[in-house]
Motif scaffolding. Structure first.
Motif, short mmCIF file in Angstrom:
data_model
loop_
_atom_site.label_atom_id
_atom_site.label_comp_id
_atom_site.label_asym_id
_atom_site.label_seq_id
_atom_site.Cartn_x
_atom_site.Cartn_y
_atom_site.Cartn_z
N UNK A 115 -6.82 -1.17 -8.60
CA UNK A 115 -6.78 0.19 -8.58
C UNK A 115 -8.05 0.61 -9.38
N UNK A 116 -8.95 1.29 -8.78
CA UNK A 116 -10.20 1.49 -9.27
C UNK A 116 -10.08 2.80 -9.93
N UNK A 124 -3.47 6.49 -15.66
CA UNK A 124 -2.05 6.84 -15.76
C UNK A 124 -1.46 5.98 -14.51
N UNK A 125 -2.12 6.00 -13.42
CA UNK A 125 -1.32 5.01 -12.40
C UNK A 125 -1.40 3.79 -12.83
N UNK A 131 4.37 -0.21 -16.82
CA UNK A 131 5.56 0.10 -17.71
C UNK A 131 6.77 0.05 -17.09
N UNK A 132 6.64 0.53 -15.70
CA UNK A 132 7.95 0.32 -14.87
C UNK A 132 8.18 -1.09 -14.62
N UNK A 194 4.37 4.26 -6.53
CA UNK A 194 2.99 4.95 -6.89
C UNK A 194 1.87 4.18 -6.20
N UNK A 195 1.97 2.89 -5.70
CA UNK A 195 1.01 2.21 -5.11
C UNK A 195 0.74 2.75 -3.97
N UNK A 196 1.83 3.19 -3.12
CA UNK A 196 1.44 4.06 -1.99
C UNK A 196 0.53 5.32 -2.13
N UNK A 197 1.13 5.96 -3.37
CA UNK A 197 0.43 7.22 -3.75
C UNK A 197 -1.00 7.03 -4.03
#
Length: 496
Positions: A115-116, A124-125, A131-132, A194-197
């Protein structure tokens, strides 16, 4: 907490190193067993004093009969077998539970790499995904570990500690109202979303990265599910009961069976009266200690000395996760040439004076020192040509017969060497004699193409095709392979 003593047993010398551990109290068998041992000692000496002082002679005779009876039948209880197998099951289960504890380090490494972006949205991502993941692990541990449950008894404590946000708490509570099943997996569903987003926003560059992240998230879910399965499916209660009853009944019987009786009565198993049963106490210490070890390890998420330090694990996981995905994201030291740049690799790494004696030569195999016999290597047969070997055949109604003629310098003039593992099968061709010729069809029918071996075929492949001299098949090569026949069958010569 886990009691570690590995540093004290790193090297064994002299009388050994385990004796250093015998006098430790914390996490020891003494701390675990002393109440049971004191109770057993009190019961034993109470019976012994009663036998020696209080009972009359007739009562002592009855006591002795009961003692002999208990001694005889107590040995029929298979304590060693039942207890040994039970402890083996419990210890294996204990270690597998430790291996099932999820660690977020791998997921954090992939999140930081795949995730660059250095902007606030990318940061934030990354932090939210981790955290999740830690929230899922924490929710699982609160379900199986009393120490963690006491630390985070409600969701409000999760919000206060920063693992959970108020709106996320509302979503979890709404899910609780819809189903009675554990919802520890919900934070991982959020992380996967969130990964998909992130892919849609361009923070993830390819589909393979998405699959890698989802796989790591699923590993955490799988490990959390395994922990809950271990908590749900215990060692069968019947087996635990059998083992516990076998040990306790055995030592209740030994209270009477191992009493020292009057040696003047001539009992075969009681030739002496020592008053204090040293070996009975040792037997109790070992067997009962074995059982207490199993009781301690059957659930390693409690508060015993050797239980897992899960509260420390929770703190460590969250800190390391944020360091990997945030503090160290896309940061690395400046690349410089290492000190072996010109040497490619070091011929020998340095040793200190204290460790120089540990340096050894590399192992090259157990057969390295064996030397081959020179006379065996010098034997190199050669391939002959038409000048050195002539094969003439002619057709007859009988079996084909072959006669070979060699010149005096047959094996030395050509100079083409066989492979060293190729041998000439003289016995096979000595069955034929005469100068009869056979045609190609008879030759193929008699010898068959299946008669050629891999060795013969490899030898044919080694013949030099650039030679100007016509080469012919030697005696050990079947005629049906790689041969070309002339039109005149009465004077055939088989070329390669």
């Amino acid at each position: 907490m886990t009691i570690t003593y590995t540093d004290q047993v790193a090297t064994c010398r002299g009388l050994g190193c385990f004796w250093k551990l015998l006098f430790r109290w914390k996490g020891s068998i003494y701390k675990l067993l002393w109440p049971n041992l004191i109770l057993f000692t009190i019961c034993y000496f109470s019976l012994s004093l009663t036998y020696r002082i209080i009972l009359t002679q007739s009562q002592r005779d009855l006591f002795e009969k009961i003692s002999l009876h208990c001694q005889m039948y107590a040995n029929l209880i298979p304590v060693s077998f039942v207890l040994g197998f039970y402890v083996a099951v419990v210890v294996g289960r204990w270690w597998n539970q430790y291996l099932s504890i999820p660690w977020p380090d791998s997921l954090a490494l992939y999140v930081s790499t795949l995730i660059i972006g250095q902007n606030e949205r990318s940061r934030l991502i990354r932090r939210t995904i981790m955290r999740y993941a830690n929230l899922c692990i924490l929710m699982t541990l609160t379900m199986i570990c009393p120490a963690v449950k006491k630390r985070f008894p409600t969701m409000d404590h999760l919000v206060e500690s920063g693992f959970l946000m108020p709106d996320e708490k509302a979503l979890l509570e709404s899910m609780d109202s819809k189903t009675s099943h554990p919802n520890y997996w919900m934070p991982l569903v959020w992380a996967a979303t969130i990964v998909t987003q992130a892919k849609k926003e361009g923070c993830i560059t390819n589909e393979f990265s998405i699959k890698t992240l989802i796989d790591e998230i699923d590993k955490i879910r799988s490990n959390c599910g395994s922990l809950l399965s271990y908590d749900w499916i215990s060692v069968p209660l019947v087996y635990t009961q059998v083992t516990t009853l076998a040990v306790y009944v055995y030592f209740v019987a030994s209270l009477m069976g191992n009493q020292y009786l009057d040696p003047r009565k001539g009992y075969p198993t009681h030739p002496i009266d020592l008053v204090v049963p040293i070996f009975t106490f040792l037997q109790f210490f070992f067997y009962m200690g074995w059982l207490m070890v199993a009781e301690t390890l059957v659930n390693p998420f409690g508060e015993d000395d050797d239980d897992f330090d899960v509260n420390w694990l929770i703190d460590r996981n969250l800190q390391v996760s944020y360091i990997i995905v945030d503090e160290m994201h896309q940061e690395y030291p400046k690349m410089v040439k290492d000190q072996y740049w010109n040497e490619i690799f070091p011929s020998e790494l340095p040793y200190t004076e204290e460790t120089k004696h540990l340096q050894i030569t590399p192992f090259l195999g157990s057969a390295q020192a064996i030397e081959a016999r020179t006379e065996y290597n010098d034997k190199k047969p050669t391939v002959t040509s038409l000048d050195e070997k002539m094969v003439t055949v002619q057709e007859t109604n009988d079996k084909p017969k072959i006669n070979t003629e060699f010149s005096n310098n047959a094996m030395s003039s050509l100079g083409k060497e066989y492979h060293k593992n190729v041998y000439i099968h003289d016995d096979y061709y000595n069955n034929f004699s005469g100068k009869e010729k056979i045609n190609q069809e008879q030759r193929a029918n008699y010898f068959g193409e299946s008669l050629i071996s891999l060795t013969d075929y490899s030898r044919l492949q080694r013949l030099q095709s650039t030679s100007t001299q016509t080469q012919y098949i030697s005696r050990s090569t079947p005629y049906s392979v790689a041969s070309s026949c002339s039109d005149d069958e009465s004077d055939q010569e088989y070329q390669i």
